[in-house]
Design a protein around this motif. Structure first.
Motif, mmCIF file in Angstrom:
data_model
loop_
_atom_site.group_PDB
_atom_site.id
_atom_site.type_symbol
_atom_site.label_atom_id
_atom_site.label_comp_id
_atom_site.label_asym_id
_atom_site.label_seq_id
_atom_site.Cartn_x
_atom_site.Cartn_y
_atom_site.Cartn_z
ATOM 1 N N THR A 188 0.844 -1.205 0.000
ATOM 2 C CA THR A 188 0.000 0.000 0.000
ATOM 3 C C THR A 188 0.872 1.245 0.000
ATOM 4 N N GLU A 189 1.880 1.250 0.852
ATOM 5 C CA GLU A 189 2.784 2.395 0.925
ATOM 6 C C GLU A 189 3.576 2.543 -0.373
ATOM 7 N N ILE A 227 1.316 4.087 -2.988
ATOM 8 C CA ILE A 227 1.133 5.530 -2.774
ATOM 9 C C ILE A 227 2.329 6.289 -3.341
ATOM 10 N N VAL A 270 -9.565 -1.883 4.422
ATOM 11 C CA VAL A 270 -8.809 -0.864 5.171
ATOM 12 C C VAL A 270 -7.669 -0.325 4.321
ATOM 13 N N ARG A 271 -6.971 -1.224 3.644
ATOM 14 C CA ARG A 271 -5.854 -0.829 2.780
ATOM 15 C C ARG A 271 -6.351 -0.045 1.561
ATOM 16 N N LYS A 330 -8.964 1.727 1.403
ATOM 17 C CA LYS A 330 -9.397 3.048 1.850
ATOM 18 C C LYS A 330 -8.218 4.004 1.975
ATOM 19 N N GLN A 331 -7.058 3.488 2.375
ATOM 20 C CA GLN A 331 -5.864 4.336 2.416
ATOM 21 C C GLN A 331 -5.563 4.893 1.026
ATOM 22 N N ASP A 369 -8.287 7.458 0.078
ATOM 23 C CA ASP A 369 -8.118 8.734 0.765
ATOM 24 C C ASP A 369 -6.956 9.546 0.213
ATOM 25 N N GLU A 370 -6.062 8.891 -0.523
ATOM 26 C CA GLU A 370 -4.975 9.588 -1.221
ATOM 27 C C GLU A 370 -5.390 10.007 -2.637
#
Length: 352
Positions: free
Chosen positions: A88-89, A92, A159-160, A162-163, A166-167
């Motif tokens: 996920t990171e 991003i 949850v992931r 959504k991260q 949200d970005e």
């Protein structure tokens, strides 16, 4: 390119998500505009080590347009055994650098891991042979423990996602892949429970979790497994020809055209050796993007611990040809996808 195929390349930029986000709609508009004219280059990131895109850049001077990521280590049955999902990171960061994001999910079975190394260890829990988890039984009764575990896992991945939402990141979302092969537990019991799980996943993520940033990429690989036009934005095929075989895969492209009568974008969502862009053009197989799998499919580790191009599957000259070809799009050529014009904005522009 024959007229019938040309007609199938005209895809309307409408998404199946009930309230698709602006950035998802902009990405889909871009994909539809590009489809049939050019192909996005893509590369899957490794799970443990991630040298792939840097190796490509050092060899070609360019980065792929599409970065491929995996929620494998976010699966709850892996997390409880100590894994830490990092993708996920990474995704991003990739988006912030101007790239397009695609995610698959090697979904470790929620329960029933056999855990007998080497072939049936817990870390291979997405494979049918490594778990006793029964998708058909789990979906038969939505009050049973197994069904609850499926929902737990979906909620964990939400949850992931959504991260990423949200970005502002639209995701080419490719869950439950390669189902018809039967080697993954979600395809082990045939099309009916698989399609049911796909629709449950779609409903839970889009409605319960309001994940409006997903572009749904179905990768079941057989028409009998197709969940329906209302649940699929894009169709993907995963193809691994023999080493150093640079073909267009026109036979598989034509096969996909038979999955539905509705015009859908078709992508080469996983590949081993790269397809030759010249052959794709000549044969009329304009895959929307490719995503070369990681590790030895693109790179190898030298004795000094550094990474270089691995030529077992794709030779260096073909890698350079692919990334330099006028038909392919690299990351530096992508527009600002947060500003890419939507169809209605173009209409306003015309009237003005």
């Amino acid at each position: 390119m024959n007229m019938h195929l040309q007609g199938r390349l005209n895809v309307e930029p409408k998404l199946v998500s009930p309230r698709a986000s602006e950035n998802a709609r902009r990405l889909m508009a871009y994909l539809c505009d590009l489809y049939g004219r050019r192909m996005l280059t893509g590369q899957q990131y490794g799970i443990d080590e991630t040298p792939e895109v840097d190796v490509i850049f050092r060899a070609t001077g360019k980065y792929p347009a599409v970065g491929g990521f995996d929620f494998m280590n976010d699966s709850p049955s892996r997390v409880e055994r100590g894994t830490v999902g990092m993708d996920t990171e990474r995704a991003i960061d990739w988006w912030r650098q101007g790239g397009i994001v695609t995610f698959c999910w090697h979904w470790n079975a929620p329960a029933g891991l056999i855990d007998e190394p080497p072939d049936r260890g817990w870390h291979r829990g997405f494979y049918t042979e490594a778990t006793t988890f029964d998708i058909e039984a789990a979906l038969r009764d939505d009050t049973c423990e197994a069904f609850g575990l499926l929902m737990r896992d979906i909620d964990a991945i939400a949850v992931r996602l959504k991260q990423l939402r949200d970005e502002g990141i639209p995701v080419l979302w490719r869950p439950l892949h390669e189902a018809s092969g039967g080697w993954f537990w979600w395809g082990a019991k045939g099309p009916e429970p698989y399609i049911k799980l796909w629709r449950i996943l779609f409903d839970r993520l889009t409605r319960k979790h309001v994940l409006d940033n997903l572009i749904w990429v179905w990768n079941g690989q057989h028409r009998d497994w197709y969940p329906g036009d209302a649940f699929v934005d894009i169709i993907g095929e995963d193809i691994y020809p023999p080493e150093r075989t640079y073909v267009s895969h026109i036979d598989r492209f034509r096969q996909v055209l038979g999955y539905t009568s509705k015009n859908k974008i078709i992508a080469l969502t996983e590949n081993g050796p790269l397809p030759d862009p010249d052959r794709m053009i000549a044969d009329g197989a304009p895959w929307a993007w490719n995503c070369t799998w990681y590790g030895s499919f693109v790179c190898e580790k030298r004795e000094d611990g550094t990474w270089d191009v691995g030529e077992q599957y794709t030779e260096r000259w073909m890698l350079n040809k692919f990334y330099d070809h006028p038909f392919t799009v690299t990351r530096d050529e992508l527009p600002d996808l947060t500003r890419y014009p939507l169809p209605e904005e173009r209409e306003i522009g015309k009237k003005a």
